[in-house]
Enzyme design. Structure first.
Site, PDB file in Angstrom:
ATOM      1  N   TYR A   1     -20.186  23.308 -29.405  1.00  0.00           N
ATOM      2  CA  TYR A   1     -20.430  21.871 -29.366  1.00  0.00           C
ATOM      3  C   TYR A   1     -20.398  21.232 -30.759  1.00  0.00           C
ATOM      4  CZ  TYR A   1     -22.527  17.396 -28.243  1.00  0.00           C
ATOM      5  OH  TYR A   1     -22.753  16.053 -28.113  1.00  0.00           O
TER       6      TYR A   1
ATOM      7  N   TYR B   1     -16.038  24.582 -23.848  1.00  0.00           N
ATOM      8  CA  TYR B   1     -17.021  24.676 -24.923  1.00  0.00           C
ATOM      9  C   TYR B   1     -18.417  24.898 -24.370  1.00  0.00           C
ATOM     10  CZ  TYR B   1     -18.265  19.732 -24.067  1.00  0.00           C
ATOM     11  OH  TYR B   1     -18.665  18.542 -23.508  1.00  0.00           O
ATOM     12  N   CYS B   2     -19.247  25.521 -25.212  1.00  0.00           N
ATOM     13  CA  CYS B   2     -20.672  25.685 -24.930  1.00  0.00           C
ATOM     14  C   CYS B   2     -21.401  25.346 -26.228  1.00  0.00           C
ATOM     15  CB  CYS B   2     -20.981  27.091 -24.412  1.00  0.00           C
ATOM     16  SG  CYS B   2     -20.576  28.431 -25.547  1.00  0.00           S
ATOM     17  N   ALA B   3     -22.635  25.746 -26.343  1.00  0.00           N
ATOM     18  CA  ALA B   3     -23.407  25.360 -27.532  1.00  0.00           C
ATOM     19  C   ALA B   3     -22.793  25.918 -28.816  1.00  0.00           C
ATOM     20  CB  ALA B   3     -24.862  25.794 -27.395  1.00  0.00           C
TER      21      ALA B   3
END
Length: 191
Positions: free
Chosen positions: A32, A102-104
């Site tokens: 992110y 996407y992720c963190a």
């Protein structure tokens, strides 16, 4: 004879943690923190899979989003999302678009979903999907629960066989065998 430019330290390449990494011309992975409206527009991203558990995330106009609210937790059921994400990415590709997952941090959730997208859409083995995504983003490291689910998925669709094995040995926790020689595997020098 040495020149002044010989002694100038080279700038290290930017950290993959803060990069949007290309897996395929139509498929990208990121954390992110790497996202901005400007970067997404420059890359031509048309579809984005948000696998964070962040309540208010960046929403770029003109991009179609698929929200996969999921904790990076070994007990989280990521397998529920494998086929939905793969279909979403395939739709982007079929329409001439580009998808971003996407992720963190771009390490576990997005890596797992990207790998399984390659398994489902391109018929790659789980091992080869790990290599492809890992070459694009060497910092990937899906959590053990996600590995178990990816292996189970491959076994269910491959006659009970998987190309990745969880090793126990003398370790406290199991690890996927692809982690043993990760650098050589990603560089194509593993035997």
């Amino acid at each position: 004879m040495a020149t002044a430019s010989d002694h100038v330290p080279k700038t290290p390449p930017p950290s993959k943690l803060f990069s949007i990494c290309e897996i395929r011309p139509y498929l990208y992975i990121a954390g992110y923190g790497a996202l901005s409206h400007k970067k997404l527009k420059e890359l031509g991203i048309t579809h984005a899979v948000n696998a964070t558990n962040i309540l208010k995330t960046l929403q770029t106009p003109g991009i179609e989003y698929l929200d996969v609210k999921l904790d990076d937790d070994e007990a989280a059921n990521i397998q529920l999302h494998f086929e939905e994400v793969a279909e979403f990415v395939q739709t982007a590709k079929n329409n001439g678009g580009k998808a971003l997952i996407y992720c963190a941090a771009g390490i576990s959730r997005s890596a797992s979903l990207s790998m399984m997208t390659l398994v489902i859409n391109e018929g790659l083995t789980l091992r080869n999907a790990f290599i492809e995504v890992g070459r694009a983003r060497p910092i990937i490291a899906p959590n053990l629960g996600f590995w178990r689910q990816m292996i189970a998925y491959e076994q269910a669709h491959n006659g009970g066989e998987s190309t990745v094995v969880l090793l126990k040995g003398g370790m406290r926790k199991s690890i996927p065998d692809v982690y043993l020689n990760k650098t050589a595997l990603l560089n194509g020098t593993a035997s």
